[in-house]
Design an enzyme around this catalytic site. Structure first.
Site, short mmCIF file in Angstrom:
data_model
loop_
_atom_site.label_atom_id
_atom_site.label_comp_id
_atom_site.label_asym_id
_atom_site.label_seq_id
_atom_site.Cartn_x
_atom_site.Cartn_y
_atom_site.Cartn_z
N GLU A 1 -10.76 0.76 -9.99
CA GLU A 1 -11.60 0.23 -9.01
C GLU A 1 -13.90 1.22 -9.49
O GLU A 1 -13.34 1.67 -9.93
CB GLU A 1 -11.53 0.23 -7.41
CG GLU A 1 -12.68 -0.07 -7.06
CD GLU A 1 -12.25 -0.12 -5.65
OE1 GLU A 1 -11.29 -0.84 -4.96
OE2 GLU A 1 -13.06 -0.11 -4.28
N GLY B 1 -10.30 -4.90 6.50
CA GLY B 1 -10.01 -4.25 7.65
C GLY B 1 -10.64 -5.85 8.46
O GLY B 1 -11.11 -6.45 8.15
N SER C 1 0.37 -1.09 0.01
CA SER C 1 -0.50 0.11 -0.11
C SER C 1 0.73 1.30 -0.18
O SER C 1 2.42 1.20 -0.60
CB SER C 1 -1.31 0.06 1.69
OG SER C 1 -0.02 -0.04 2.12
N ASP D 1 -1.23 -1.14 -4.13
CA ASP D 1 -2.23 -1.27 -3.39
C ASP D 1 -3.15 -0.75 -3.40
O ASP D 1 -2.42 0.65 -2.81
CB ASP D 1 -2.57 -2.60 -2.24
CG ASP D 1 -3.48 -2.63 -1.85
OD1 ASP D 1 -4.79 -3.36 -2.47
OD2 ASP D 1 -4.25 -3.25 -0.66
N SER E 1 -10.16 -11.13 3.92
CA SER E 1 -9.98 -11.72 4.66
C SER E 1 -10.73 -12.50 5.71
O SER E 1 -12.04 -12.24 5.40
CB SER E 1 -9.04 -10.83 5.97
OG SER E 1 -7.77 -9.89 6.13
N ASN F 1 -7.62 -9.99 -2.59
CA ASN F 1 -6.66 -9.56 -1.49
C ASN F 1 -6.69 -9.89 0.65
O ASN F 1 -7.41 -9.60 0.70
CB ASN F 1 -6.72 -7.99 -1.59
CG ASN F 1 -6.71 -7.39 -2.67
OD1 ASN F 1 -6.40 -7.91 -4.12
ND2 ASN F 1 -6.75 -6.03 -2.86
N ILE F 2 -5.52 -10.23 0.33
CA ILE F 2 -5.53 -10.36 2.09
C ILE F 2 -4.28 -9.96 2.63
O ILE F 2 -3.42 -9.89 2.28
CB ILE F 2 -5.41 -12.32 2.14
CG1 ILE F 2 -6.22 -12.73 1.78
CG2 ILE F 2 -5.26 -12.40 3.77
CD1 ILE F 2 -6.36 -13.91 1.49
N ASP F 3 -4.95 -8.70 3.39
CA ASP F 3 -4.08 -8.29 4.61
C ASP F 3 -4.23 -8.44 5.55
O ASP F 3 -3.03 -8.29 6.59
CB ASP F 3 -4.74 -6.59 4.33
CG ASP F 3 -2.93 -5.93 4.85
OD1 ASP F 3 -2.44 -6.36 5.35
OD2 ASP F 3 -3.17 -4.55 4.96
N HIS G 1 -10.98 -7.13 -3.12
CA HIS G 1 -10.86 -6.61 -1.59
C HIS G 1 -11.26 -7.50 -0.61
O HIS G 1 -12.27 -8.00 -0.88
CB HIS G 1 -10.63 -4.67 -2.26
CG HIS G 1 -9.72 -4.57 -2.83
ND1 HIS G 1 -8.62 -4.39 -2.83
CD2 HIS G 1 -9.62 -4.47 -4.74
CE1 HIS G 1 -7.67 -3.96 -3.80
NE2 HIS G 1 -7.96 -3.92 -5.23
P1 13P Z 1 -8.68 -7.03 4.16
O1 13P Z 1 -8.77 -6.23 4.85
O2 13P Z 1 -9.82 -7.69 4.25
O3 13P Z 1 -7.63 -8.05 4.44
O4 13P Z 1 -8.34 -6.76 2.97
C1 13P Z 1 -7.29 -6.41 1.91
C2 13P Z 1 -7.09 -5.89 1.04
O5 13P Z 1 -7.83 -5.27 0.63
C3 13P Z 1 -5.89 -4.99 0.58
O6 13P Z 1 -6.71 -4.40 -0.59
O1 G3H Z 2 -6.71 -1.84 1.96
C1 G3H Z 2 -5.64 -1.65 2.79
C2 G3H Z 2 -4.81 -2.02 3.13
O2 G3H Z 2 -5.64 -3.16 4.24
C3 G3H Z 2 -3.36 -1.58 3.65
O3 G3H Z 2 -3.53 -1.09 4.43
O4 G3H Z 2 -2.75 0.93 4.14
O5 G3H Z 2 -3.09 0.50 6.64
O6 G3H Z 2 -1.83 -0.29 4.45
P1 G3H Z 2 -2.35 -0.18 4.86
ZN ZN Z 3 -8.13 -3.74 -0.83
#
Ligand code: 13P
Ligand code: G3H
Ligand code: ZN
Length: 326
Positions: A148, A193, A59, A96, A231, A271-273, A228
Site C-alpha cells: 500500500e 468504516g 484482518s 487484510d 462499501s 475490499n468490502i467489509d 480499500h
Molecule cells: P469498508 O469498511 O468500506 O468495507 O472497507 C473494507 C476494507 O477496506 C478492508 O480492508
Molecule cells: O480494513 C479493515 C477491515 O474492515 C477489518 O476491520 O480490523 O475491525 O477486523 P477489523
Molecule cells: Zn482496508
C-alpha cells in the site's frame, strides 16, 4: 508448534491469475472480509451461484477472533463446499492489513494464499524495505503480496482537498519495481468504516479522485490496483438499524456508480467489509424486534446469512462485474 500447511494443500488459489483476467476483462474481484461461519457460508454460496472468483479476507483482529487453526479448516471447508456445489470458482484466502513480517509469515505458514503488508503509515523507505522482505518470503511459497502507498483518508480529513495522504503517482513505479509486489492498494478518497464522507442533507458525497488513479495507471499500465474502503454503506441497512433501536446517524459510503467506474479500470480488487457488517446487524435487529420470543441463533443468524447472500450476489452482478467470470 503446529504443523505448517501451505495453501496449495487446501485447494486455494493465489491472486495472480485472477487479477490478470480481471484487468483484461474490465471487472474487479470481490474481496469480502469474514470472521464467522455464516459470513463464509454466504460468501461461498453467493459466489458459486454467480460463478464469481472470490477473495475471502481476514484482518489481524478477525484472525485472533476466529483462531488460526479454525480459520485454516474454515478455508478448506469453503473450497470443499464450493466443489460439492459443482463449482470450480477460484478462492483465495488473503490477510487484510498485515502489519508485520512475522504476521505475514505466520499466515503463509497456516494456509493463506495471499497477504497484504500495509506499510502505508511508515516512511517511504521503511515501507519499501518491509514490503520487499515480505515479498521475498511470500514468493518462495508462490503466495501473492499486496502493498500500500498513500494513507486512506479518515472522516476528519478533507478528502476533497489535495491531501498529502493520497497516493503520489510519482512514487508508484519505484515502489512496485523495488518491492516486487503483485498488487498495490492506493488512496483516492475512500476510507474504512461506515462514515466515509461528511455530507449535509440532500448532498452527494464527493467523487473519488479518478485523476490520481489515471496518473497511476499511466505510470504502471496494466498493474493490479486495489481499492480499500469500498462499501456503499447501503442506506436501506442503515435505515433498518436505526428503525430497530440502532443509532448510526450520518453513515455514508461510496456510490455503486463510482465503484462500477473503478472496477472497469485497473482496479481489480475491491475490499468490502462494512456492508457485510451492516447487513448482518440490520437483519438481526429486525428479526429479534419482530420475533421477541425467539432465542435460537440459527433463526436470526439464518436471516442475516440470507441477506448477505443477496447482497453479495448483487455486488458481483451489478457493481463489480465479476459474475460469470469464473
Ligand atoms: P469498508 O469498511 O468500506 O468495507 O472497507 C473494507 C476494507 O477496506 C478492508 O480492508
Ligand atoms: O480494513 C479493515 C477491515 O474492515 C477489518 O476491520 O480490523 O475491525 O477486523 P477489523
Ligand atoms: Zn482496508
Amino acid at each position: 508448534m503446529t504443523k505448517r500447511v501451505y495453501y496449495q494443500e487446501l485447494g486455494l488459489a493465489n491472486t495472480r491469475e485472477m487479477f490478470q483476467k480481471a484487468i483484461n476483462g474490465g471487472y474487479a474481484i470481490p474481496a469480502y472480509n469474514f470472521n464467522n461461519l455464516e459470513q463464509l457460508q454466504a460468501i461461498v454460496t453467493a459466489c458459486v451461484e454467480t460463478a464469481s472468483p472470490v477473495i475471502v479476507q481476514v484482518s489481524k483482529g478477525a484472525r485472533s477472533y476466529a483462531n488460526e487453526t479454525m480459520l485454516r479448516y474454515m478455508a478448506m471447508g469453503a473450497v470443499k463446499m464450493a466443489r460439492e456445489m459443482g463449482s470450480q470458482i477460484p478462492i483465495a484466502l488473503h490477510l487484510d492489513h498485515g502489519d508485520s513480517f512475522e504476521l505475514c509469515q505466520a499466515c503463509i505458514e497456516s494456509g493463506f494464499s495471499s497477504v497484504m503488508i500495509d506499510g502505508s503509515h511508515l516512511s517511504y523507505d521503511d515501507n519499501v524495505a518491509l514490503t520487499r522482505k515480505v515479498v521475498e518470503y511470500a514468493h518462495d511459497h508462490d503466495v501473492t503480496v499486496e502493498g500500500e502507498l498513500g494513507v486512506l483518508a479518515g472522516i476528519e480529513d478533507e478528502v476533497q482537498a489535495d491531501h498529502s495522504t493520497y497516493t503520489k503517482p510519482e512514487e508508484v513505479e519505484d515502489f512496485v519495481s523495488r518491492t516486487g509486489v503483485d498488487s498495490l492498494a492506493i488512496s483516492i478518497g475512500t476510507s474504512h468504516g461506515a462514515y466515509k464522507f461528511k455530507v449535509g442533507p440532500g448532498e452527494e458525497p464527493p467523487p473519488l479522485r479518478f485523476d490520481i488513479l489515471h496518473a497511476i495507471e499511466q505510470r504502471i499500465p496494466g498493474f493490479p490496483i486495489v481499492l480499500h474502503g469500498s462499501s456503499s454503506v447501503v442506506p436501506e441497512y442503515v435505515e433498518l438499524i436505526n428503525l430497530y433501536g440502532g443509532k448510526m446517524d450520518g453513515a455514508v459510503g461510496v456510490s455503486e456508480e463510482q465503484l462500477r467506474k473503478a472496477a472497469a479500470s485497473s482496479v481489480c480488487k475491491v475490499n468490502i467489509d462494512s456492508d457485510g457488517r451492516l447487513a448482518v446487524t440490520a437483519k438481526v435487529r429486525e428479526y429479534l424486534a419482530q420475533n421477541p420470543a425467539e432465542f435460537d441463533p440459527r433463526k436470526y443468524l439464518g436471516a442475516a446469512r440470507s441477506e448477505l447472500v443477496r447482497l453479495i450476489k448483487h455486488k458481483n452482478e451489478m457493481v463489480l462485474g465479476s459474475a460469470g467470470q469464473a
